[in-house]
Design a protein around this motif. Sequence first.
Motif, PDB file in Angstrom:
ATOM      1  N   SER A 128       0.913  -1.101  -0.059  1.00 24.74           N
ATOM      2  CA  SER A 128      -0.021   0.018   0.026  1.00 24.74           C
ATOM      3  C   SER A 128       0.904   1.283   0.057  1.00 24.74           C
ATOM      4  O   SER A 128       0.429   2.264  -0.415  1.00 24.74           O
ATOM      5  CB  SER A 128      -0.823  -0.039   1.312  1.00 24.74           C
ATOM      6  OG  SER A 128      -1.862  -1.071   1.181  1.00 24.74           O
ATOM      7  N   ARG A 132      -0.443   3.546  -3.786  1.00 23.33           N
ATOM      8  CA  ARG A 132      -1.117   4.420  -2.908  1.00 23.33           C
ATOM      9  C   ARG A 132      -2.615   4.603  -3.546  1.00 23.33           C
ATOM     10  O   ARG A 132      -3.829   4.907  -2.737  1.00 23.33           O
ATOM     11  CB  ARG A 132      -0.568   5.659  -2.852  1.00 23.33           C
ATOM     12  CG  ARG A 132       0.797   5.413  -1.973  1.00 23.33           C
ATOM     13  CD  ARG A 132       1.372   7.041  -1.732  1.00 23.33           C
ATOM     14  NE  ARG A 132       2.652   6.853  -1.111  1.00 23.33           N
ATOM     15  CZ  ARG A 132       2.785   6.811   0.321  1.00 23.33           C
ATOM     16  NH1 ARG A 132       1.765   6.946   0.992  1.00 23.33           N
ATOM     17  NH2 ARG A 132       4.047   6.832   0.566  1.00 23.33           N
ATOM     18  N   ARG A 135      -5.946  -0.881  -5.618  1.00 27.90           N
ATOM     19  CA  ARG A 135      -6.649  -1.606  -4.468  1.00 27.90           C
ATOM     20  C   ARG A 135      -5.654  -3.030  -4.609  1.00 27.90           C
ATOM     21  O   ARG A 135      -5.435  -3.446  -5.407  1.00 27.90           O
ATOM     22  CB  ARG A 135      -8.082  -1.887  -4.695  1.00 27.90           C
ATOM     23  CG  ARG A 135      -8.657  -0.644  -4.656  1.00 27.90           C
ATOM     24  CD  ARG A 135     -10.279  -0.863  -4.279  1.00 27.90           C
ATOM     25  NE  ARG A 135     -11.000   0.503  -4.367  1.00 27.90           N
ATOM     26  CZ  ARG A 135     -11.422   1.020  -3.218  1.00 27.90           C
ATOM     27  NH1 ARG A 135     -11.073   0.448  -1.935  1.00 27.90           N
ATOM     28  NH2 ARG A 135     -12.051   2.040  -3.248  1.00 27.90           N
ATOM     29  N   VAL A 160      -4.878  -0.485   4.730  1.00 18.80           N
ATOM     30  CA  VAL A 160      -5.112  -0.945   3.298  1.00 18.80           C
ATOM     31  C   VAL A 160      -6.252  -0.825   2.654  1.00 18.80           C
ATOM     32  O   VAL A 160      -7.156  -0.472   2.984  1.00 18.80           O
ATOM     33  CB  VAL A 160      -4.858  -2.565   3.512  1.00 18.80           C
ATOM     34  CG1 VAL A 160      -4.900  -3.088   2.183  1.00 18.80           C
ATOM     35  CG2 VAL A 160      -3.462  -2.697   4.310  1.00 18.80           C
ATOM     36  N   ARG A 161      -5.812  -0.174   1.199  1.00 20.70           N
ATOM     37  CA  ARG A 161      -6.980   0.161   0.528  1.00 20.70           C
ATOM     38  C   ARG A 161      -7.269  -1.115  -0.128  1.00 20.70           C
ATOM     39  O   ARG A 161      -6.954  -1.754  -1.241  1.00 20.70           O
ATOM     40  CB  ARG A 161      -6.319   0.894  -0.720  1.00 20.70           C
ATOM     41  CG  ARG A 161      -7.417   1.611  -1.703  1.00 20.70           C
ATOM     42  CD  ARG A 161      -6.740   2.563  -2.604  1.00 20.70           C
ATOM     43  NE  ARG A 161      -7.736   2.989  -3.651  1.00 20.70           N
ATOM     44  CZ  ARG A 161      -8.550   3.978  -3.642  1.00 20.70           C
ATOM     45  NH1 ARG A 161      -8.783   4.495  -2.513  1.00 20.70           N
ATOM     46  NH2 ARG A 161      -9.403   4.226  -4.501  1.00 20.70           N
TER      47      ARG A 161
END
Length: 314
Positions: A128, A132, A135, A160-161
Amino acid sequence: MYKIFIVVLIMCSACLYAETENSLVMVRCDNGSEDGFLPSPQDMELSTLKANLNPNVDTVVLVHGFNTSYSSAKSSYTTACSALVSELGNRNYVGFYWPSNTWLSFGTAVKHANAAGKYLIYMLSEISKICRTTRVHIICHSLGGRVLLSTLQQNEARYVRWGKNCLLAAAVHNNIFFTSFANTNLVSQYNYVYFSKNDGVLKYLYSLYYWLFDRKNQKLPGAEKFLRLSTTEQLRYMDALDNGKFTARSEFDRELLRQIRIAEKDAMGLVGAFRGNSNELRKVENIEVSNIVDGHSYWGNSTVIRMAAKKIAR
């Protein structure tokens, strides 16, 4: 001639870049002995992963289940990636290996699956930092479902995305989103639970290891004969008992059959996720694949893997 050389060079470079983009990168958190972990998540070798990450595309992480060696996990992931790439194209593909190899008891493997969560979340956090704006999606199989749930339960999971998770034949209780891993279903964008009623391996192993071997059950009349059998012979015995090839002959047989019936109702990989009395289990969709999955093997089933890929792509 010079122009032809340049064109060929560009084409070769493009092919090499495409191979790097879609190649599988393996990350392992075991200490090499197949039965234990590295001292800490920070000891994982992540340099190759970081060097190959494309920050402009999503990341797909594959997580194996019980009784899997490193070479077997890599082979399974490579097979699955062929189907994934055909549907998803350019993504970061990562294979995560945690210690669950053959000699471990299932009970020990469950503890390892719980512990693997802090290693996986560390890896995802590092991803991540580089990716950035994209996903991360998880595809997990069998006891790998517990690894995922343990990861979602970590405090660092909030950073976390997350994208979408696909749980294939999850070897956990079907009500686990309400109990020991409550509300972990809310962390990601969505969770897809793939289950097959034809999964005899999960049904018998689940009942065998989750419920049966309390010490009190080991002392039941008839248990001594069963306990002398190999795992393969035990599974055949359970299959014969379950399918009426012989009737329960002892108190142990009757308890064994009762545990099989419990597994048929409670194992997520057999019946899907329990939706609760209010029928409001958010961000979870059950997908029955009994018509295309004959047993417990999923990584090599391109139809199911493509189904998961299409869910991720939506």
